[in-house]
Design a protein around this motif. Structure first.
Motif, PDB file in Angstrom:
ATOM      1  N   GLU A 107       0.824  -1.210   0.000  1.00  0.00           N
ATOM      2  CA  GLU A 107       0.000   0.000   0.000  1.00  0.00           C
ATOM      3  C   GLU A 107       0.857   1.257   0.000  1.00  0.00           C
ATOM      4  O   GLU A 107       0.406   2.322  -0.442  1.00  0.00           O
ATOM      5  CB  GLU A 107      -0.961   0.009   1.183  1.00  0.00           C
ATOM      6  CG  GLU A 107      -2.044   1.072   1.043  1.00  0.00           C
ATOM      7  CD  GLU A 107      -3.092   1.001   2.139  1.00  0.00           C
ATOM      8  OE1 GLU A 107      -4.040   1.812   2.100  1.00  0.00           O
ATOM      9  OE2 GLU A 107      -2.970   0.144   3.037  1.00  0.00           O
ATOM     10  N   ARG A 110       0.975   2.925  -3.277  1.00  0.00           N
ATOM     11  CA  ARG A 110      -0.137   3.829  -3.568  1.00  0.00           C
ATOM     12  C   ARG A 110       0.116   5.205  -2.950  1.00  0.00           C
ATOM     13  O   ARG A 110      -0.135   6.240  -3.582  1.00  0.00           O
ATOM     14  CB  ARG A 110      -1.438   3.250  -3.013  1.00  0.00           C
ATOM     15  CG  ARG A 110      -1.828   1.918  -3.621  1.00  0.00           C
ATOM     16  CD  ARG A 110      -2.509   2.139  -4.941  1.00  0.00           C
ATOM     17  NE  ARG A 110      -2.914   0.871  -5.518  1.00  0.00           N
ATOM     18  CZ  ARG A 110      -2.723   0.539  -6.767  1.00  0.00           C
ATOM     19  NH1 ARG A 110      -2.123   1.374  -7.587  1.00  0.00           N
ATOM     20  NH2 ARG A 110      -3.121  -0.620  -7.229  1.00  0.00           N
ATOM     21  N   THR A 129       0.463   8.703  -5.047  1.00  0.00           N
ATOM     22  CA  THR A 129      -0.395   9.849  -4.769  1.00  0.00           C
ATOM     23  C   THR A 129       0.442  11.082  -4.463  1.00  0.00           C
ATOM     24  O   THR A 129       0.149  12.190  -4.923  1.00  0.00           O
ATOM     25  CB  THR A 129      -1.327   9.543  -3.590  1.00  0.00           C
ATOM     26  OG1 THR A 129      -2.091   8.370  -3.889  1.00  0.00           O
ATOM     27  CG2 THR A 129      -2.284  10.693  -3.330  1.00  0.00           C
ATOM     28  N   TYR A 164      -2.569  11.021   0.178  1.00  0.00           N
ATOM     29  CA  TYR A 164      -3.167   9.690   0.252  1.00  0.00           C
ATOM     30  C   TYR A 164      -4.052   9.537   1.488  1.00  0.00           C
ATOM     31  O   TYR A 164      -5.131   8.942   1.421  1.00  0.00           O
ATOM     32  CB  TYR A 164      -2.067   8.634   0.262  1.00  0.00           C
ATOM     33  CG  TYR A 164      -2.575   7.215   0.182  1.00  0.00           C
ATOM     34  CD1 TYR A 164      -3.001   6.676  -1.029  1.00  0.00           C
ATOM     35  CD2 TYR A 164      -2.656   6.409   1.308  1.00  0.00           C
ATOM     36  CE1 TYR A 164      -3.475   5.372  -1.124  1.00  0.00           C
ATOM     37  CE2 TYR A 164      -3.124   5.104   1.239  1.00  0.00           C
ATOM     38  CZ  TYR A 164      -3.536   4.591   0.025  1.00  0.00           C
ATOM     39  OH  TYR A 164      -4.004   3.307  -0.052  1.00  0.00           O
ATOM     40  N   GLU A 204      -7.300  11.515   0.943  1.00  0.00           N
ATOM     41  CA  GLU A 204      -8.115  11.015  -0.162  1.00  0.00           C
ATOM     42  C   GLU A 204      -8.743   9.661   0.136  1.00  0.00           C
ATOM     43  O   GLU A 204      -9.798   9.327  -0.412  1.00  0.00           O
ATOM     44  CB  GLU A 204      -7.265  10.917  -1.429  1.00  0.00           C
ATOM     45  CG  GLU A 204      -6.858  12.271  -1.992  1.00  0.00           C
ATOM     46  CD  GLU A 204      -6.030  12.144  -3.256  1.00  0.00           C
ATOM     47  OE1 GLU A 204      -6.000  11.037  -3.838  1.00  0.00           O
ATOM     48  OE2 GLU A 204      -5.411  13.137  -3.669  1.00  0.00           O
ATOM     49  N   THR A 205      -8.079   8.871   0.954  1.00  0.00           N
ATOM     50  CA  THR A 205      -8.580   7.513   1.207  1.00  0.00           C
ATOM     51  C   THR A 205      -9.115   7.319   2.618  1.00  0.00           C
ATOM     52  O   THR A 205      -9.874   6.376   2.859  1.00  0.00           O
ATOM     53  CB  THR A 205      -7.461   6.484   0.982  1.00  0.00           C
ATOM     54  OG1 THR A 205      -6.430   6.675   1.953  1.00  0.00           O
ATOM     55  CG2 THR A 205      -6.875   6.613  -0.416  1.00  0.00           C
ATOM     56  N   ARG A 213      -7.334   6.326   4.979  1.00  0.00           N
ATOM     57  CA  ARG A 213      -6.704   5.079   5.415  1.00  0.00           C
ATOM     58  C   ARG A 213      -5.666   5.279   6.508  1.00  0.00           C
ATOM     59  O   ARG A 213      -5.181   4.319   7.081  1.00  0.00           O
ATOM     60  CB  ARG A 213      -6.025   4.408   4.226  1.00  0.00           C
ATOM     61  CG  ARG A 213      -6.978   3.920   3.162  1.00  0.00           C
ATOM     62  CD  ARG A 213      -7.499   2.549   3.463  1.00  0.00           C
ATOM     63  NE  ARG A 213      -6.417   1.583   3.517  1.00  0.00           N
ATOM     64  CZ  ARG A 213      -6.366   0.544   4.343  1.00  0.00           C
ATOM     65  NH1 ARG A 213      -7.340   0.349   5.209  1.00  0.00           N
ATOM     66  NH2 ARG A 213      -5.354  -0.290   4.304  1.00  0.00           N
ATOM     67  N   ARG A 239     -11.361  12.461   5.468  1.00  0.00           N
ATOM     68  CA  ARG A 239     -11.593  12.173   4.056  1.00  0.00           C
ATOM     69  C   ARG A 239     -11.919  13.491   3.345  1.00  0.00           C
ATOM     70  O   ARG A 239     -12.577  14.354   3.893  1.00  0.00           O
ATOM     71  CB  ARG A 239     -12.764  11.197   3.898  1.00  0.00           C
ATOM     72  CG  ARG A 239     -13.074  10.834   2.450  1.00  0.00           C
ATOM     73  CD  ARG A 239     -14.283   9.923   2.376  1.00  0.00           C
ATOM     74  NE  ARG A 239     -14.036   8.661   3.015  1.00  0.00           N
ATOM     75  CZ  ARG A 239     -13.505   7.619   2.389  1.00  0.00           C
ATOM     76  NH1 ARG A 239     -13.167   7.716   1.126  1.00  0.00           N
ATOM     77  NH2 ARG A 239     -13.316   6.499   3.030  1.00  0.00           N
ATOM     78  N   SER A 299     -11.746   0.974  -6.250  1.00  0.00           N
ATOM     79  CA  SER A 299     -10.370   0.974  -6.736  1.00  0.00           C
ATOM     80  C   SER A 299     -10.265   0.050  -7.947  1.00  0.00           C
ATOM     81  O   SER A 299     -10.530  -1.145  -7.854  1.00  0.00           O
ATOM     82  CB  SER A 299      -9.417   0.500  -5.634  1.00  0.00           C
ATOM     83  OG  SER A 299      -8.145   0.215  -6.176  1.00  0.00           O
TER      84      SER A 299
END
Length: 422
Positions: free
Chosen positions: A152, A155, A159, A166, A169-170, A172, A187, A197
């Protein structure tokens, strides 16, 4: 000269003759002379040729052993690739600098996760992302993404290179709120929560394909599960092809991901109205609206098409569903109707828009009708007929169930990618 002396001289002559090149007609006498001399020598010396009962067996020569192979030289580039693959949990084995089966399998897993064409060999742009992310993580930049590890992190790196965030945007990355000490999941307010995704979907599709085999013909569609698998495979095949075409167009342009991200926002801005109407307007209505939108831009159609193709592949590489959807719509608006297939895939899977299988069917119909009329295929031209046959069969069998430099809306403000014309 005695007969014995003649035989000895003839034999010596025959043995000393050089090995002939490909035989010519005038070499026949020489060949006959050598053969005759050898026969005469054996008739005069039966024991030497093994013709006598008391002949002495020649001492056997030792059979030479196999020539040892030189050691394989370690390749520093391969060693770095292996170190990066291992860091991101792809299991390339020992970083010995030698390309072997485990390394190729690790590369294939990396390509699958990233949505790249799965070849087992790293293309330059794939290596740039892999090794760039590895160096970035080794420098400690991964600490900005708490709770994000392994694959991950790739990713997060992608980004960041395109100027995004990241975590925001996610949602996470758990972040400790300074005042309360509670963990929150921020978020971006405008991030479409319905967007799936594409990279994860293609990674899952690849696992299903590996387990049950690909759907290559309509006969392979034996029920709804195989129909859905077939449609997933065709979407991932289309996105991989778009990615490769984008890289070919960009070859030699020197465009960075940061610049691409900024410039591709132009495509999203141009097609924002059409994206917003995907759930409420028919495919035919939106196709006509896309035509009008492209005419309003008032720029060279070839340039618009090339920009959209570049951004389409870039979006699939970076898992940016909205840019991919906008690029596909722009290409449809340039008159390239077979790209409507991609709009159908996005509606079917919920990539960059709300999932809407019913609306997806109309976009597939537009693409297939254009191909039936002889339009240039948008995806894998040499396999277009087989692909369409598989998708049509899948849709009949339940395959619809799925899985900036912006300027004013009337000006062109088109990014110049310095594209190679080919």
């Amino acid at each position: 000269m005695t007969a014995r002396a003649f035989l000895i001289a003839a034999t010596a002559t025959a043995l000393c003759l050089p090995a002939p090149a490909p035989l010519r007609a005038d070499a026949g006498d020489v060949v006959k002379l050598g053969a005759a001399a050898g026969i005469l020598f054996c008739m005069a010396n039966p024991q030497r040729c093994g013709m006598g009962g008391q002949s002495q067996q020649p001492t056997p020569r030792p059979t030479p052993g196999p020539t040892p192979r030189p050691p394989v030289q370690a390749d520093p580039t391969v060693r770095t690739d292996q170190q990066a693959l291992n860091y991101f949990d792809y299991g390339a084995g020992s970083a010995d600098g030698v390309m072997g089966r485990k390394t190729r399998q690790a590369i294939s897993r990396y390509q699958t996760y990233m949505g790249y064409p799965v070849t087992g060999q790293l293309a330059p742009y794939q290596r740039q992302t892999l090794v760039g992310a590895y160096n970035w993580a080794q420098a400690g930049h991964g600490a900005a993404y708490p709770g994000i590890y392994g694959q991950e992190l790739l990713r997060a790196y992608q980004t960041e290179t395109r100027g995004g965030d990241y975590c925001r945007e996610t949602g996470r990355c758990p972040v400790q709120a300074a005042s309360t000490g509670q963990t929150t999941q921020p978020r971006l307010p405008d991030m479409p929560t319905t967007s799936a995704s594409m990279a994860n979907a293609c990674a899952s599709s690849q696992m299903v394909t590996n387990a049950s085999g690909p759907v290559l013909t309509p006969a392979g569609i034996t029920g709804p599960d195989r129909a859905r698998q077939a449609m997933d495979e065709q979407f991932c095949s289309a996105s991989s092809y778009a990615l490769s075409r984008s890289e070919n167009l960009l070859d030699g342009s020197g465009m960075t991901d940061q610049a691409l991200s900024e410039n591709c926002s132009w495509v999203v801005d141009r097609m924002a109205d059409q994206i917003g109407q995907l759930g409420s307007s028919s495919a035919v209505e939106l196709t006509e609206a896309a035509d009008r939108r492209i005419r309003d831009i008032g720029a060279d159609m070839r340039q618009i098409s090339d920009v959209a193709k570049v951004c389409l592949g870039y979006a699939y590489r970076t898992d940016d569903a909205q840019v991919a959807l906008a690029s596909a719509l722009m290409l449809v608006g340039t008159g390239a109707r077979p790209y409507a297939e991609l709009v159908g895939h996005h509606l079917r899977g919920g990539y960059g828009t709300a999932r809407n299988p019913d609306q997806a069917q109309g976009w597939y119909d537009i693409a297939f009708d254009a191909l039936d009329r002889g339009a240039d295929p948008a995806v894998r031209p040499s396999q277009s007929g087989e692909r369409v046959a598989v998708m049509r069969a899948a849709l009949r069998t339940g395959g619809l169930a799925g899985g900036g430099n912006a300027t004013s809306s009337t000006g062109t403000g088109m990014p110049n990618f310095n594209l190679r014309q080919n």
